[in-house]
Design a protein around this motif. Structure first.
Motif, mmCIF file in Angstrom:
data_model
loop_
_atom_site.group_PDB
_atom_site.id
_atom_site.type_symbol
_atom_site.label_atom_id
_atom_site.label_comp_id
_atom_site.label_asym_id
_atom_site.label_seq_id
_atom_site.Cartn_x
_atom_site.Cartn_y
_atom_site.Cartn_z
ATOM 1 N N LEU A 216 0.837 -1.205 0.000
ATOM 2 C CA LEU A 216 0.000 0.000 0.000
ATOM 3 C C LEU A 216 0.871 1.255 0.000
ATOM 4 C CD1 LEU A 216 -2.937 -0.685 2.499
ATOM 5 C CD2 LEU A 216 -3.167 0.234 0.189
ATOM 6 N N GLU A 217 1.898 1.259 0.824
ATOM 7 C CA GLU A 217 2.773 2.419 0.926
ATOM 8 C C GLU A 217 3.543 2.637 -0.376
ATOM 9 O OE1 GLU A 217 6.379 4.087 3.820
ATOM 10 O OE2 GLU A 217 5.736 1.996 3.968
ATOM 11 N N PHE A 218 4.051 1.548 -0.953
ATOM 12 C CA PHE A 218 4.860 1.674 -2.163
ATOM 13 C C PHE A 218 4.021 2.086 -3.361
ATOM 14 C CE2 PHE A 218 7.769 -0.325 -5.470
ATOM 15 C CZ PHE A 218 8.700 0.700 -5.389
ATOM 16 N N THR A 219 2.810 1.534 -3.473
ATOM 17 C CA THR A 219 1.971 1.891 -4.615
ATOM 18 C C THR A 219 1.403 3.301 -4.482
ATOM 19 O OG1 THR A 219 0.106 0.700 -3.592
ATOM 20 C CG2 THR A 219 1.394 -0.476 -5.252
ATOM 21 N N LYS A 220 1.332 3.818 -3.250
ATOM 22 C CA LYS A 220 0.989 5.229 -3.084
ATOM 23 C C LYS A 220 2.074 6.099 -3.711
ATOM 24 C CE LYS A 220 -0.323 8.693 0.358
ATOM 25 N NZ LYS A 220 -0.567 8.960 1.806
ATOM 26 N N LEU A 221 3.331 5.668 -3.576
ATOM 27 C CA LEU A 221 4.439 6.350 -4.260
ATOM 28 C C LEU A 221 4.218 6.318 -5.770
ATOM 29 C CD1 LEU A 221 7.365 7.505 -4.564
ATOM 30 C CD2 LEU A 221 8.175 5.147 -4.407
ATOM 31 N N PHE A 222 3.816 5.165 -6.296
ATOM 32 C CA PHE A 222 3.515 5.066 -7.727
ATOM 33 C C PHE A 222 2.476 6.115 -8.119
ATOM 34 C CE2 PHE A 222 4.783 0.785 -9.671
ATOM 35 C CZ PHE A 222 5.813 0.565 -8.779
ATOM 36 N N SER A 223 1.421 6.232 -7.314
ATOM 37 C CA SER A 223 0.331 7.144 -7.662
ATOM 38 C C SER A 223 0.814 8.586 -7.688
ATOM 39 C CB SER A 223 -0.840 6.990 -6.678
ATOM 40 O OG SER A 223 -0.555 7.578 -5.429
ATOM 41 N N GLN A 224 1.734 8.936 -6.807
ATOM 42 C CA GLN A 224 2.273 10.295 -6.802
ATOM 43 C C GLN A 224 3.112 10.556 -8.049
ATOM 44 O OE1 GLN A 224 4.287 10.351 -2.999
ATOM 45 N NE2 GLN A 224 2.499 11.176 -1.950
ATOM 46 N N ILE A 225 3.886 9.576 -8.462
ATOM 47 C CA ILE A 225 4.689 9.714 -9.678
ATOM 48 C C ILE A 225 3.774 9.892 -10.889
ATOM 49 C CG2 ILE A 225 6.310 8.524 -11.214
ATOM 50 C CD1 ILE A 225 7.353 7.109 -8.622
ATOM 51 N N ILE A 226 2.665 9.156 -10.900
ATOM 52 C CA ILE A 226 1.694 9.258 -11.990
ATOM 53 C C ILE A 226 0.989 10.619 -11.970
ATOM 54 C CG2 ILE A 226 -0.451 8.311 -12.928
ATOM 55 C CD1 ILE A 226 0.419 5.610 -11.480
ATOM 56 N N ASP A 227 0.475 10.983 -10.809
ATOM 57 C CA ASP A 227 -0.420 12.139 -10.717
ATOM 58 C C ASP A 227 0.302 13.471 -10.649
ATOM 59 O OD1 ASP A 227 -2.495 10.382 -10.775
ATOM 60 O OD2 ASP A 227 -3.091 10.627 -8.685
ATOM 61 N N PHE A 228 1.484 13.507 -10.045
ATOM 62 C CA PHE A 228 2.179 14.778 -9.860
ATOM 63 C C PHE A 228 2.757 15.331 -11.156
ATOM 64 C CE2 PHE A 228 3.249 14.441 -5.016
ATOM 65 C CZ PHE A 228 1.900 14.336 -4.749
ATOM 66 N N ARG A 229 2.647 14.566 -12.240
ATOM 67 C CA ARG A 229 3.097 15.077 -13.545
ATOM 68 C C ARG A 229 2.264 16.271 -13.979
ATOM 69 N NH1 ARG A 229 3.023 10.855 -18.158
ATOM 70 N NH2 ARG A 229 3.989 12.591 -19.267
ATOM 71 N N SER A 230 1.018 16.321 -13.540
ATOM 72 C CA SER A 230 0.108 17.341 -14.049
ATOM 73 C C SER A 230 -0.809 17.839 -12.937
ATOM 74 C CB SER A 230 -0.746 16.773 -15.187
ATOM 75 O OG SER A 230 -1.781 17.663 -15.539
ATOM 76 N N SER A 231 -0.990 19.156 -12.875
ATOM 77 C CA SER A 231 -1.943 19.723 -11.913
ATOM 78 C C SER A 231 -3.370 19.316 -12.254
ATOM 79 C CB SER A 231 -1.818 21.245 -11.889
ATOM 80 O OG SER A 231 -2.114 21.797 -13.173
ATOM 81 N N MET A 232 -3.589 18.890 -13.505
ATOM 82 C CA MET A 232 -4.931 18.480 -13.932
ATOM 83 C C MET A 232 -5.401 17.248 -13.160
ATOM 84 S SD MET A 232 -5.801 20.536 -16.481
ATOM 85 C CE MET A 232 -5.130 21.545 -17.797
ATOM 86 N N THR A 233 -4.467 16.370 -12.833
ATOM 87 C CA THR A 233 -4.831 15.089 -12.227
ATOM 88 C C THR A 233 -4.014 14.806 -10.973
ATOM 89 O OG1 THR A 233 -3.242 13.967 -13.676
ATOM 90 C CG2 THR A 233 -5.514 14.105 -14.447
ATOM 91 N N ALA A 234 -3.611 15.851 -10.259
ATOM 92 C CA ALA A 234 -2.656 15.701 -9.162
ATOM 93 C C ALA A 234 -3.159 14.829 -8.014
ATOM 94 C CB ALA A 234 -2.253 17.075 -8.631
ATOM 95 N N THR A 235 -4.470 14.615 -7.928
ATOM 96 C CA THR A 235 -5.018 13.830 -6.822
ATOM 97 C C THR A 235 -5.930 12.700 -7.304
ATOM 98 O OG1 THR A 235 -7.028 15.191 -6.531
ATOM 99 C CG2 THR A 235 -5.022 15.958 -5.433
ATOM 100 N N HIS A 236 -5.986 12.484 -8.603
ATOM 101 C CA HIS A 236 -6.990 11.569 -9.154
ATOM 102 C C HIS A 236 -6.846 10.141 -8.631
ATOM 103 C CE1 HIS A 236 -9.803 9.798 -12.000
ATOM 104 N NE2 HIS A 236 -8.861 8.942 -12.372
ATOM 105 N N SER A 237 -5.629 9.609 -8.643
ATOM 106 C CA SER A 237 -5.454 8.209 -8.242
ATOM 107 C C SER A 237 -5.858 7.983 -6.788
ATOM 108 C CB SER A 237 -4.002 7.769 -8.465
ATOM 109 O OG SER A 237 -3.693 7.736 -9.839
ATOM 110 N N SER A 238 -5.589 8.955 -5.924
ATOM 111 C CA SER A 238 -6.013 8.820 -4.529
ATOM 112 C C SER A 238 -7.533 8.772 -4.426
ATOM 113 C CB SER A 238 -5.472 9.986 -3.699
ATOM 114 O OG SER A 238 -4.080 9.877 -3.535
ATOM 115 N N GLY A 239 -8.205 9.607 -5.211
ATOM 116 C CA GLY A 239 -9.660 9.595 -5.211
ATOM 117 C C GLY A 239 -10.213 8.255 -5.661
ATOM 118 N N VAL A 240 -9.660 7.717 -6.726
ATOM 119 C CA VAL A 240 -10.114 6.419 -7.241
ATOM 120 C C VAL A 240 -9.808 5.315 -6.235
ATOM 121 C CG1 VAL A 240 -9.771 4.695 -9.051
ATOM 122 C CG2 VAL A 240 -9.885 7.120 -9.650
ATOM 123 N N ALA A 241 -8.626 5.363 -5.627
ATOM 124 C CA ALA A 241 -8.216 4.317 -4.692
ATOM 125 C C ALA A 241 -9.152 4.235 -3.497
ATOM 126 C CB ALA A 241 -6.780 4.575 -4.235
#
Length: 428
Positions: A216-241
């Motif tokens: 859980l902790e490591f894949t949260k890191l994945f989500s930040q790498i994915i989402d922090f690329r763009s302000s458009m989707t900076a929190t999307h993966s957390s919302g879906v998760a």
């Protein structure tokens, strides 16, 4: 359901490396090549097994802070400006994950020149030897012309590296490299299309296993790498998760299965690391070509994750969130008989989060509008009726969970940016 979920840390790191390298053909296997060169140099220097494992893990994700296409391509130049920026970003990201925290300093300083010994310390802080190993290994890989036969390039590469001895590179690390340069296998392994298998067989890192809470902790890191690329989707993966986890809980999934659903949410957009920035950042409607490129992200998510033993169920839930019960989804055109309940939950969580969340260019949609859209998709046999009804019956609570999760993710995003600015100001 596997109740003793254990996933290899090395397999996860390699999957992240593969995802980052998708951004351009020029990047394919870059991280694994650097990891292999680092491994061989560290072994030549007789470092301990623990030190070797650390430098291999750090080198496998050394460019994790290069969040944009331009940053990654810029790093492919032998000499380039702002080298410390993506290294600092990588340090900030990895510092949040306990299993990688000790390696973060190696990533932070992997572009620091030796400067005749001045690179041993930076701002009063000792620089780990692994950072200087990665620096040299990275530049060796950059110097390789992928279009030409490798053995004919050795003399040129060695000359460039030798010219940088003491001034750019740690002299002991250069000497270790020079002891390897005449061994053909080193260069042939380094450029082999099987570099991932070669690397895996050359280290015992695969013995390090993550249990579900570590995952859980490591894949949260994945989500930040994915989402922090763009302000458009900076929190999307957390919302879906968190939406997916809440829906799974209401439907009756076990505590472990709910955690797996949150992990799937963190990973569901992993393939977006292959999508160019201008498409991710575009506020207007995508054209046909851009839509086709965007649609490839679920395919990449599936192919990246499917090779990780033990992650099969999570991979399915994460990868099939754009499949539709009527067979009109993508990329596999699965129908209702192929799509499990977990994947149906993830599909609803993704659509719900996308239309309910705030975006820089629009407000989130109101409850009535959100439900109308979801009901229309149920009527079209795109989304699962049961999952949507569970969401509707528990809308306020699930929406609150989503909002809280995305608010926390946004604080992390802002803190991430603020720390980077502060570090740059202190460096100046």
């Amino acid at each position: 359901m596997n109740r003793d979920l254990q996933i290899s840390l090395f397999d996860l790191v390699i999957s992240l490396s593969n995802a980052m390298d998708l951004i351009s053909p020029e990047m394919v296997n870059h991280h694994k090549r650097v990891a292999y060169a680092s491994l061989k140099i560290a072994q030549q220097m007789n470092l301990s097994a623990e030190e070797i494992n650390d430098v291999v893990l750090a080198s496998t994700v050394h460019d994790v802070g290069a969040l944009s296409y331009n940053q990654r391509i810029n790093a492919r130049q032998y000499e380039f400006s702002n080298a410390s920026e993506h290294a600092e970003l990588g340090f900030l990201l990895l510092s949040n994950f306990s299993q990688m925290r000790g390696l973060a300093e190696q990533v932070r300083f992997h572009h620091l020149p030796w400067s005749n010994g001045n690179g041993k310390v930076y701002d009063g802080q000792n620089v780990p030897i692994g950072a200087h190993i990665i620096h040299l290994a990275d530049r060796i890989e950059i110097l390789i012309n992928r279009e030409d036969e490798i053995l004919g390039q050795v003399d040129r590469i060695v000359k460039v590296i030798n010219n940088g001895k003491d001034k750019v590179y740690h002299p002991d690390i250069v000497e270790a490299f020079l002891q390897l340069k005449d061994k053909e296998y080193f260069w042939l392994d380094l450029t082999s299309p099987m570099i991932g298998d070669i690397l895996a067989k050359s280290t015992d890192i695969s013995l390090i296993q993550l249990e579900i809470d570590d995952l859980l902790e490591f894949t949260k890191l994945f989500s930040q790498i994915i989402d922090f690329r763009s302000s458009m989707t900076a929190t999307h993966s957390s919302g879906v998760a968190y939406t997916g986890e809440a829906l799974a809980s209401y439907i009756g999934f076990s505590e472990r299965e709910c955690k797996m659903m949150r992990i799937a949410g963190y990973l569901h957009d992993l393939g977006k690391l292959a999508i160019p920035d201008e498409i991710l950042e575009k506020p207007d409607k995508l054209d046909e070509q851009e839509i086709n490129i965007m649609r490839s992200h679920t395919y990449h998510t599936h192919r990246i994750l499917e090779v990780i033993p033990g992650l099969e169920q999570i991979t399915e839930w994460a990868s099939f969130h754009h499949e539709k019960l009527n067979g009109s989804g993508y990329p596999f055109k699965y129908t209702a008989t192929d799509i499990t309940l977990g994947s149906r939950i993830m599909a609803v969580a993704d659509v719900f989060t996308a239309i309910a969340e705030e975006r820089p260019y629009r407000c989130g949609l109101e409850r009535e509008v959100v439900l109308n859209i979801l009901h229309k998709m149920v009527d079209d046999n795109a989304l699962d009726k049961l999952v949507v009804s569970i969401l509707e019956d528990n809308y306020e609570e699930i929406n609150r969970i989503r909002i809280d999760a995305q608010a926390e993710a946004y604080r992390s995003y802002k803190n991430f940016g603020n720390r980077l600015v502060n570090d740059k100001m202190n460096a100046d």
